[in-house]
Motif scaffolding. Structure first.
Motif, PDB file in Angstrom:
ATOM      1  N   VAL A 138       0.839  -1.199   0.000  1.00 17.33           N
ATOM      2  CA  VAL A 138       0.000   0.000   0.000  1.00 17.33           C
ATOM      3  C   VAL A 138       0.876   1.251   0.000  1.00 17.33           C
ATOM      4  O   VAL A 138       0.659   2.194  -0.772  1.00 17.33           O
ATOM      5  CB  VAL A 138      -0.930   0.004   1.230  1.00 17.33           C
ATOM      6  CG1 VAL A 138      -1.547   1.367   1.427  1.00 17.33           C
ATOM      7  CG2 VAL A 138      -2.003  -1.043   1.068  1.00 17.33           C
ATOM      8  N   GLN A 184       2.780   1.438  -3.519  1.00 18.22           N
ATOM      9  CA  GLN A 184       1.892   1.847  -4.610  1.00 18.22           C
ATOM     10  C   GLN A 184       1.296   3.222  -4.360  1.00 18.22           C
ATOM     11  O   GLN A 184       1.165   4.026  -5.270  1.00 18.22           O
ATOM     12  CB  GLN A 184       0.773   0.822  -4.794  1.00 18.22           C
ATOM     13  CG  GLN A 184       1.254  -0.439  -5.460  1.00 18.22           C
ATOM     14  CD  GLN A 184       0.152  -1.100  -6.275  1.00 18.22           C
ATOM     15  OE1 GLN A 184      -0.775  -0.429  -6.732  1.00 18.22           O
ATOM     16  NE2 GLN A 184       0.247  -2.387  -6.478  1.00 18.22           N
ATOM     17  N   LYS A 240      -5.160   3.828  -1.974  1.00 17.17           N
ATOM     18  CA  LYS A 240      -4.675   2.449  -2.126  1.00 17.17           C
ATOM     19  C   LYS A 240      -4.982   1.650  -0.866  1.00 17.17           C
ATOM     20  O   LYS A 240      -5.261   0.456  -0.926  1.00 17.17           O
ATOM     21  CB  LYS A 240      -3.172   2.448  -2.406  1.00 17.17           C
ATOM     22  CG  LYS A 240      -2.823   2.896  -3.817  1.00 17.17           C
ATOM     23  CD  LYS A 240      -3.156   1.815  -4.823  1.00 17.17           C
ATOM     24  CE  LYS A 240      -2.987   2.314  -6.245  1.00 17.17           C
ATOM     25  NZ  LYS A 240      -3.438   1.344  -7.240  1.00 17.17           N
ATOM     26  N   ALA A 279      -6.905  -1.905  -0.492  1.00 16.86           N
ATOM     27  CA  ALA A 279      -6.260  -3.045   0.165  1.00 16.86           C
ATOM     28  C   ALA A 279      -7.099  -3.552   1.327  1.00 16.86           C
ATOM     29  O   ALA A 279      -7.238  -4.754   1.534  1.00 16.86           O
ATOM     30  CB  ALA A 279      -4.875  -2.642   0.655  1.00 16.86           C
TER      31      ALA A 279
END
Lengths: 299, 332
Positions: free
Chosen positions: A7, A10, A252, A256
């Motif tokens: 996480v 990205q 992100k 997740a």
């Protein structure tokens, strides 16, 4: 742990993309769809350079400059040829699809056994043993922070002031005797340079290039910008650039979280959009207050 | 105030949804994470075959095997995160279905002990997952769905003794398609064919490409090209108008109206993969030491209804030789 790192990695990579989107969408008030093409462009350029045997560090400036050139093209189409903003982005995005295939060679390129900015002798020597798991996140953090501070610095220069003025009130720029078209082109080129840089880092983190990675990039960018700027509006310690990057990590993170909780992957898009709506609605409530708060997110 | 309560309600709904998803089964036994790239008939067959292959070897889902299945909906970002998620949950193995997920799974597991078994990867060497001699590049192996190009050409020659030109429509961005087109071009002179190709970039271009193609060739043959297969009905429509046959590359395409195919049975491919996975799970072999496998014998599929539609007579012995034959066209 791996998911948390993923996480962060990205989120920060897309944070650089979000900074680019922030320049066009919030500062220039220009909905720039070029992003869907310039993100994979940076990735394509990167895998090409790496498979040619170039040292990985070269890919970072190369991707930025390549993306900047793409931004100049969008700017010229819009400013000089007088094509509407949305359309000039669409034209560039469509054309770049072919360019990206040319640059990369095919729709898929793997660089598993090549050196990248995350995996080379110098870096591996610096992160021995167990620390190796953190190296990607640390390097990305350094790059993202570097980009953020450079952008903060640029916004304080004369050129940066003009950029902000064009989006706010372009008559002022004209009255200063500056060509506002030129300022827009500069803004678009910096924005797409950042987006392309983000694609460059993404390709090296994933150790591969795939032609469709750009699909929806602009949406992720916009979501991050809006989440970041609305959620952290009140936090005066944070500069808006930091909020944008945090917004991206948060975006992100939500994806997740949904995945970790075992929610059907098919439902993830709906959940993110609901979450998105919640944040917008909550932040709108706060905005009702004073005008000065409203302005805060611009400056 | 209204807005705030609305937001609160939405947030609560979201939390419930997240919690509702949480209660997965016990931790004993073996956990396999399946990361599939897209929703797609062939890939779904692959997954079912994989689970069947595992079950035959004694790993039964729900008994001693927990399966976590995530479909990336054709999004590489999601597939990367899926793989990272599996790594953080410490699954015993990741099964990656299709090339992009295999690549992301390998990338995520590089510094771990978790083996990756892939399937439906057309060219593992090109994708950087295997060396030229078929040995793996890391703790990763699986099966390839490379097409049986020669067998397909042989079959077309038998059905159409006078045909000269075969048309292929493919997506320029799909690496699998490009390499398969190259093998068709290489093998075709041996059977007296000339290959005519048209590249497309999106599904919306397929009908036009098919209409143009149908006027130029004696028949069309399909690849496992995702974009073109998704638009298969428009290819069939144009071909039927021109009265030329379309050959498929696997069973689902024949079921949907292609005349015949020397193709892969993805269920079988998945089963073979499942057996490989069982060997790794039992500890009989290491993924890092197993070469990737291909299905050795392609099977013949025919669709008599599709042949009748264009007045084509199929060789009589196909009635016996066909692995599976259809008497109607099933469009889903």
């Amino acid at each position: 742990m791996a998911l948390l790192l993923s996480v962060l990695e990205q989120g920060m990579i897309y944070g650089i993309l979000a900074l680019g989107v922030y320049i066009t969408y919030k500062i220039l008030d220009f909905p720039d769809l070029t992003v869907d093409g310039s993100f994979p462009f940076g990735a394509a350029l990167t895998v090409r350079l790496i498979t040619m045997g170039m040292p990985p560090i070269v890919t970072l400036p190369a991707a930025f400059l390549g993306g900047a050139l793409v931004g100049v093209c969008t700017g010229v189409i819009h400013v000089k040829m007088k094509v509407r903003d949305l359309l000039s982005g669409i034209i560039m995005m469509t054309g770049l699809y072919t360019v990206n295939l040319w640059v990369a060679g095919t729709g898929y390129v793997a660089i598993f056994n090549r050196e990248t900015i995350f995996d080379n002798d110098a870096v591996n020597a610096f992160f021995p043993g167990a620390a190796g798991r953190l190296k990607t996140a640390v390097i990305i953090l350094l790059i993202t922070l570097g980009v953020k501070y450079l952008l903060d610095w640029y916004m304080g220069t004369k050129s940066g002031f003009l950029l902000r003025a064009v989006g706010d009130n372009d008559t002022i720029v004209t009255s200063l005797g500056v060509d506002k078209g030129l300022v827009k082109i500069v803004g678009l080129s910096i924005a797409n340079g950042l987006v392309s840089l983000s694609g460059c880092i993404y390709a090296q983190q994933q150790r591969s290039f795939e032609i469709s990675i750009g699909t929806g990039a602009v949406v992720i960018g916009l979501a991050s910008v809006i989440m970041g700027t609305s959620l952290f509006k009140r936090v005066t310690l944070l500069r808006v650039t930091s909020s944008v990057v945090l917004g991206s990590v948060l975006y992100k993170g939500c994806v997740a979280l949904a995945m970790f909780a075992g929610i059907d992957a098919n439902a993830i898009k709906l959940i993110t959009s609901v979450l998105f709506l919640v944040i917008l609605v909550v932040s709108m409530d706060r905005r009702k207050g004073s005008l000065s708060q409203r302005r805060q997110h611009i400056t | 105030m209204k807005k705030k309560s609305l937001a609160a309600i939405m947030a609560m709904v979201l939390c419930t949804a997240i919690l509702a998803g949480c209660g997965d089964g016990g931790k004993d036994g073996i956990t396999v994470g399946i990361s599939q790239f897209a929703v797609h008939g062939s890939l779904d067959n692959c997954r079912e075959g994989f689970l069947a292959g595992l079950a035959e070897e004694g790993f039964v889902e729900g008994e001693n095997l927990t399966v976590e299945y995530v479909n990336a909906q054709a999004d590489t970002g999601t597939s990367a995160m899926t793989a990272d998620n599996f790594v953080s949950k410490k699954v015993d193995m990741i099964c990656a279905i299709a090339t992009p997920t295999a690549m992301t799974a390998y990338n995520s597991t590089m510094n771990t002990e978790i083996p990756v078994i892939y399937t439906a990867v057309s060219d593992p060497v090109e994708a950087g997952l295997a060396n030229a001699d078929g040995t793996p590049v890391g703790n990763i192996t699986g099966t390839s769905d490379a097409l049986a190009v020669e067998a397909q050409l042989q079959m077309i020659r038998e059905i159409l003794p006078d045909a000269k030109k075969i048309g292929i429509i493919y997506t320029t961005s799909e690496a699998n398609s490009i390499s398969t087109v190259a093998s068709y071009e290489e093998a075709s002179p041996k059977y007296g064919f000339e290959i005519v190709t048209t590249g497309v970039t999106a599904m919306s271009e397929v009908p036009l490409a098919a209409a143009d193609m149908a006027t130029k060739v004696d028949c069309i043959t399909n690849l496992t090209d995702n974009t073109v297969v998704s638009a298969l009905q428009s290819v069939l429509e144009e071909a039927n108008k021109a009265n030329i046959p379309v050959f498929g590359s696997e069973v689902e395409q024949v079921r949907a109206g292609c005349v015949a195919s020397m193709g892969l049975e993805y269920y079988e491919l998945g089963r073979q993969t499942g057996k490989m996975a069982a060997m790794v799970l039992r500890g009989d072999a290491k993924a890092s030491e197993m070469k990737f496998e291909v299905i050795s014998e392609p099977s013949l599929y025919v669709n008599y209804a599709a042949a009748e539609k264009i007045g084509l007579e199929l060789p009589a012995h196909y009635a016996e030789d066909a692995y599976q034959s259809f008497d109607e066209i099933l469009v889903h």
